[in-house]
Design a protein around this motif. Structure first.
Motif, PDB file in Angstrom:
ATOM      1  N   MET A  56      26.425  43.276  39.396  1.00 51.89           N
ATOM      2  CA  MET A  56      27.818  42.869  39.568  1.00 51.89           C
ATOM      3  C   MET A  56      27.943  41.571  40.367  1.00 51.89           C
ATOM      4  N   ILE A  57      26.980  41.314  41.240  1.00 54.26           N
ATOM      5  CA  ILE A  57      27.006  40.053  41.994  1.00 54.26           C
ATOM      6  C   ILE A  57      26.901  38.876  41.019  1.00 54.26           C
ATOM      7  N   ILE A  58      25.976  38.975  40.074  1.00 46.25           N
ATOM      8  CA  ILE A  58      25.838  37.892  39.087  1.00 46.25           C
ATOM      9  C   ILE A  58      27.124  37.767  38.274  1.00 46.25           C
ATOM     10  N   PHE A  59      27.648  38.924  37.863  1.00 42.21           N
ATOM     11  CA  PHE A  59      28.855  38.940  37.034  1.00 42.21           C
ATOM     12  C   PHE A  59      30.032  38.296  37.788  1.00 42.21           C
ATOM     13  N   ALA A  60      30.229  38.715  39.032  1.00 43.53           N
ATOM     14  CA  ALA A  60      31.354  38.185  39.808  1.00 43.53           C
ATOM     15  C   ALA A  60      31.171  36.692  40.106  1.00 43.53           C
ATOM     16  N   LEU A  61      29.932  36.288  40.410  1.00 42.94           N
ATOM     17  CA  LEU A  61      29.697  34.862  40.647  1.00 42.94           C
ATOM     18  C   LEU A  61      29.979  34.048  39.389  1.00 42.94           C
ATOM     19  N   SER A  62      29.592  34.597  38.240  1.00 41.83           N
ATOM     20  CA  SER A  62      29.849  33.877  36.989  1.00 41.83           C
ATOM     21  C   SER A  62      31.356  33.736  36.776  1.00 41.83           C
ATOM     22  N   TYR A  63      32.091  34.782  37.152  1.00 40.63           N
ATOM     23  CA  TYR A  63      33.539  34.714  36.981  1.00 40.63           C
ATOM     24  C   TYR A  63      34.158  33.680  37.915  1.00 40.63           C
ATOM     25  N   ASN A  64      33.597  33.586  39.113  1.00 44.90           N
ATOM     26  CA  ASN A  64      34.171  32.636  40.062  1.00 44.90           C
ATOM     27  C   ASN A  64      33.901  31.182  39.691  1.00 44.90           C
ATOM     28  N   MET A  65      32.897  30.949  38.822  1.00 43.18           N
ATOM     29  CA  MET A  65      32.719  29.592  38.308  1.00 43.18           C
ATOM     30  C   MET A  65      34.004  29.145  37.624  1.00 43.18           C
ATOM     31  N   LEU A  66      34.682  30.106  36.996  1.00 46.29           N
ATOM     32  CA  LEU A  66      35.952  29.783  36.340  1.00 46.29           C
ATOM     33  C   LEU A  66      37.099  29.810  37.342  1.00 46.29           C
ATOM     34  N   LEU A  67      37.314  30.979  37.962  1.00 48.07           N
ATOM     35  CA  LEU A  67      38.511  31.154  38.784  1.00 48.07           C
ATOM     36  C   LEU A  67      38.484  30.288  40.049  1.00 48.07           C
ATOM     37  N   GLY A  68      37.426  30.420  40.821  1.00 46.07           N
ATOM     38  CA  GLY A  68      37.398  29.725  42.108  1.00 46.07           C
ATOM     39  C   GLY A  68      37.018  28.262  42.004  1.00 46.07           C
ATOM     40  N   GLN A  69      36.071  27.956  41.116  1.00 45.80           N
ATOM     41  CA  GLN A  69      35.574  26.580  41.064  1.00 45.80           C
ATOM     42  C   GLN A  69      36.410  25.679  40.172  1.00 45.80           C
ATOM     43  N   THR A  70      36.824  26.209  39.017  1.00 45.73           N
ATOM     44  CA  THR A  70      37.510  25.349  38.047  1.00 45.73           C
ATOM     45  C   THR A  70      39.000  25.673  37.938  1.00 45.73           C
ATOM     46  N   GLY A  71      39.436  26.757  38.606  1.00 43.78           N
ATOM     47  CA  GLY A  71      40.848  27.102  38.563  1.00 43.78           C
ATOM     48  C   GLY A  71      41.302  27.682  37.240  1.00 43.78           C
ATOM     49  N   LEU A  72      40.396  28.418  36.572  1.00 43.04           N
ATOM     50  CA  LEU A  72      40.746  29.011  35.284  1.00 43.04           C
ATOM     51  C   LEU A  72      40.820  30.529  35.417  1.00 43.04           C
ATOM     52  N   LEU A  73      41.983  31.093  35.108  1.00 37.61           N
ATOM     53  CA  LEU A  73      42.152  32.544  35.166  1.00 37.61           C
ATOM     54  C   LEU A  73      41.858  33.124  33.793  1.00 37.61           C
ATOM     55  N   SER A  74      40.690  33.785  33.684  1.00 40.52           N
ATOM     56  CA  SER A  74      40.317  34.377  32.399  1.00 40.52           C
ATOM     57  C   SER A  74      40.452  35.887  32.470  1.00 40.52           C
ATOM     58  N   PHE A  75      40.947  36.479  31.392  1.00 38.04           N
ATOM     59  CA  PHE A  75      41.069  37.931  31.338  1.00 38.04           C
ATOM     60  C   PHE A  75      39.993  38.544  30.457  1.00 38.04           C
ATOM     61  N   GLY A  76      39.032  37.735  30.049  1.00 40.76           N
ATOM     62  CA  GLY A  76      38.054  38.263  29.104  1.00 40.76           C
ATOM     63  C   GLY A  76      36.603  38.029  29.494  1.00 40.76           C
ATOM     64  N   GLN A  77      36.303  38.016  30.789  1.00 40.58           N
ATOM     65  CA  GLN A  77      34.931  37.715  31.186  1.00 40.58           C
ATOM     66  C   GLN A  77      33.954  38.789  30.715  1.00 40.58           C
ATOM     67  N   ALA A  78      34.421  40.028  30.581  1.00 42.56           N
ATOM     68  CA  ALA A  78      33.517  41.114  30.176  1.00 42.56           C
ATOM     69  C   ALA A  78      33.026  40.933  28.738  1.00 42.56           C
ATOM     70  N   VAL A  79      33.714  40.124  27.959  1.00 46.07           N
ATOM     71  CA  VAL A  79      33.264  39.842  26.597  1.00 46.07           C
ATOM     72  C   VAL A  79      31.831  39.329  26.626  1.00 46.07           C
ATOM     73  N   PHE A  80      31.550  38.425  27.555  1.00 50.13           N
ATOM     74  CA  PHE A  80      30.227  37.800  27.613  1.00 50.13           C
ATOM     75  C   PHE A  80      29.209  38.734  28.262  1.00 50.13           C
TER      76      PHE A  80
END
Ligand SMILES: Nc1ncnc2c1ncn2[C@@H]1O[C@H](COP(=O)(O)OP(=O)(O)OP(=O)(O)O)[C@@H](O)[C@H]1O
Ligand SMILES: [Mg+2]
Lengths: 435, 252
Positions: A56-80
């Motif tokens: 989950m650490i890898i998963f959450a960090l990957s998500y934060n590349m979008l939300l925290g770093q690039t400002g993108l709110l994605s609702f479909g990260q689990a797809v990947f």
């Protein structure tokens, strides 16, 4: 301006690397912690939980590349995450039946490649837009993939999912990956490498431009950057790491099913990232550990644990919008200026009524649960080892009092704590000169 | 080849917002190396003109030539990559990034680092040197660590100029660079603009007549979306129409 004319400013970024310890100290410490953890928490349950946390650490960090770093709110990260997992499972099964001599340790790469490939495909569509439109497209993609997963039964295995056997591959160095401890170290290594890679990414020109696009996409164009390209690369790389996380989950569980790529799973990663804090690299790590721990611990004691997550999430959004990492980061200047002792008593003072309020609320939730869901069991129940009847007035009175008085006192104490914090911060600034 | 193409040329440029035509057929040619000021009353369309040239808005008609090439309707980043950089009248920075990071980000494209995700940004010596130079120029070196959003208004204005000049573009558009600055700050910025526009083409919007007459080689007066005069400072000052339309208002 020449180098000589520049006023010597202490602390201006020099670009010269410090000592090995200064540069890599945190990472060395993290590696040591990862190595010794299973010897400190050696129980089977702890090992299972830690395997989950690493994934989950890898998963959450990957998500934060979008939300925290690039400002993108994605609702479909689990797809990947899910597609990465399915690809890994199928790759393992093909390798096993075909006798392909690949060790288990490399299989998360299949997940990563799948995550990257689907990141490129879905990113090409969704990153054409930013903001709300982007969020809606990711939601649409998530729905699309979820429903496809139920239709394409051959690949996704329908309701039951697809199973695999992680012990059936070639055994490099005698590692069978039968014992959970071996899986732990596999996940730990991948977690360390992925986290280091994602951190390194934040220190590249691309990483900084992601932050610029997050802060002010319009201006990014006027310094030469195509915001759509930045979003696209960020999205694709984020898919890569989510896919690796999915691959590890597949190896850990030896099964993958459609729920792993569904909206609930996407929601979980948003929760983790947000609770941990999106503004700091370690935020999602803290969030993944905490939320996974609570999932394991709470699901043991209550069957409505998801409700508590909802409440925790709402509480965090209202009271600590920058997450746990943000809360900690705000204490840093005080710690450095030795002012923390001035605010610590106020924090303790707020904590007591806060806990009382939470106790009152949980008691009410559990009593309601007893009366509404466990009707056949009758009203007799226990909360914090205290037995009582859920339909008696006294427990309700106690719970309501705890909640009301606790909340009131907490809000007052919180205000006092904020005041104390501001004063201590001003004192630290005055002492330290500068931010 | 007789004379080289102007650095920037506007031909019959028009911009409509709905039924309102804000830019009504502007013709302007700015030779390479000129310092050109655009003046005009509030709401004349000066900023809109800059938005058209820099790619923020798409023109409704006419053309914009950058060294002879038509750039009308192109995206901002494409125009920037052809060597045109700009600052904004309303401060438009990266508020959560540090002052240092703001300026460094603005140097990266021009230094060729583009979308590089395999290099450590801290190790880029040329970007670091350039960032330091710019920060020294705009007098923000001692604020480098601070999030840009926490700077004072005047400091943010200075950073705004820093972002525009960081990429070394050879055509520079500055929209009211001295607005809201004190006397001393204005003087500092004017000498900075003079220095950075040394070997460049400068197009600036400015309300401060002292600054305009001090810096500009040529002045264009924009009134209701039309250029009513475009000449040397001396002759613009003497122009009756200009006095009536604009300078009169300034004095009052
Ligand atoms: N996006 C827009 N939509 C509609 N009208 C606009 C838009 N942008 C500008 N305008 C209008 O165009 C006119 C010119 O605005 P502009 O900002 O270009 O003026 P300006 O000359 O820069 O004025 P100032 O000196 O106050 O900065 C104004 O009347 C403004 O209301
Ligand atoms: Mg304007």
């Amino acid at each position: 301006m020449s180098d000589i004319a520049r006023p010597p400013l202490p602390g201006l970024p020099s670009g010269r690397a410090g000592g090995v310890l200064a540069t890599y100290g945190v990472w060395i410490a993290a590696a040591v912690v990862l190595a010794v953890l299973p010897h400190v928490f050696a129980s089977g349950l702890a090992l299972t939980a830690m395997c989950l946390m690493g994934t989950m650490i890898i998963f959450a960090l990957s998500y934060n590349m979008l939300l925290g770093q690039t400002g993108l709110l994605s609702f479909g990260q689990a797809v990947f995450f899910g597609l990465g997992g399915f690809l890994t499972v199928h790759a393992m099964n093909v390798a096993e039946s075909g006798g392909v001599p690949l060790p288990l340790a490399v299989f998360p790469l299949f997940g990563g490649v799948a995550g990257l490939a689907f990141g490129v495909i879905f990113g090409a569509v969704s990153t054409r837009r930013a903001g709300t439109a982007f969020a809606m497209i990711t939601l649409g993609v998530a729905e699309l993939v979820s429903s496809s997963a139920l239709i394409l039964r051959h690949f996704f295995g329908g309701e039951e999912g697809v199973t695999t056997d992680r012990t059936g591959l070639v055994h490099l160095f005698g590692l069978t990956f039968g014992p959970q401890i071996q899986v732990y170290y596999l996940i730990a290594v991948w977690c360390f490498v992925s986290a280091a890679a994602m951190y390194a990414l934040t220190c590249t020109p691309f990483g900084r431009i992601c932050n610029a696009v997050r802060d002010n996409p319009e201006r990014a164009g006027f310094i030469g950057y195509d915001t759509q390209t930045v979003r696209f690369i960020s999205f694709s790389l984020s898919g890569l790491f989510a896919g690796i996380a999915g691959g590890l989950a597949a190896i850990n569980f030896e099964i993958m099913n459609a729920a792993q790529l569904g909206l609930a799973q996407s929601g979980t990663v948003i929760l983790m990232t947000y609770i941990g804090g999106v503004g700091d690299f370690v935020g999602p790590i803290i969030g993944a550990i905490l939320v996974t721990y609570l999932q394991v611990a709470l699901s043991d004691v209550t069957d409505v644990w998801q409700l508590y997550f909802g409440l925790l999430f709402i509480g965090m959004v209202i009271f600590v919008p920058d997450g746990i990492a943000g809360l900690l980061a705000r204490q840093r200047p005080l710690l450095l200026a030795r002012q923390l002792h001035r605010v610590a008593p106020f924090y303790a003072l707020a904590l007591v009524p806060g806990l009382a309020a939470i106790t009152g609320l949980s008691m009410m939730i559990e009593m309601t649960n007893q009366l509404a869901v466990h009707v056949s069991d009758g009203p007799a129940m226990a909360f914090l080892y205290v037995p009582f009847d859920a339909d008696a007035p006294l427990p309700w009175l106690v719970a309501a009092t705890l909640l009301a008085a606790g909340t009131w006192l907490f809000l007052r104490a919180a205000r006092a704590a904020r005041h104390a914090y501001d004063e201590a911060l001003a004192a630290s600034r005055a002492r330290g000169r500068g931010p | 080849m007789t004379s080289p193409a102007p650095a920037l040329e506007l031909i019959g440029l028009r911009k409509k917002f709905g039924a309102m035509e804000i830019i009504r057929g502007v013709n302007l040619a700015i030779p390479s190396g000129e310092r050109h000021a655009v003046i005009g009353p509030n709401g004349a369309g000066k900023s809109t003109l800059f938005h058209l040239v820099s790619g923020r808005y798409r023109p409704s008609g006419g053309s914009i030539r950058l060294r002879g090439e038509d750039i009308a309707g192109k995206a901002p980043q494409l125009i920037y990559r052809r060597g045109l950089s700009r600052s904004f009248q309303v401060t438009n920075i990266f508020p959560r990034l540090s002052v240092w990071e703001n300026v460094r980000c603005a140097t990266l494209w021009s230094m060729g680092y583009k979308y590089s995700f395999w290099r450590n940004v801290e190790r880029l010596a040329d970007a670091r040197r350039r960032t330091e130079e710019i920060l020294a120029e705009i007098n923000l070196l001692d604020r480098w660590r601070l999030p840009a959003g926490m700077l004072t208004y005047a400091e943010q204005r200075a950073l705004e100029i820093g972002l525009a000049i960081a990429g070394n573009a050879d055509i520079l558009l500055l929209d009211e660079p001295t607005a809201g600055m004190s006397r001393a700050e204005t003087e500092r910025v004017v000498s900075l603009i003079r220095r950075v526009s040394e070997k460049r083409t400068l197009l600036m919007i400015e309300h401060d007549m002292g600054v305009v007459f001090d810096l500009a080689d040529r002045i264009s007066v924009l009134v209701y979306g039309e250029v009513i005069a475009s000449d040397t400072p001396k002759r613009v000052k003497a122009n009756a129409a200009v006095q009536q339309a604009y300078l009169g208002i300034e004095v009052a």
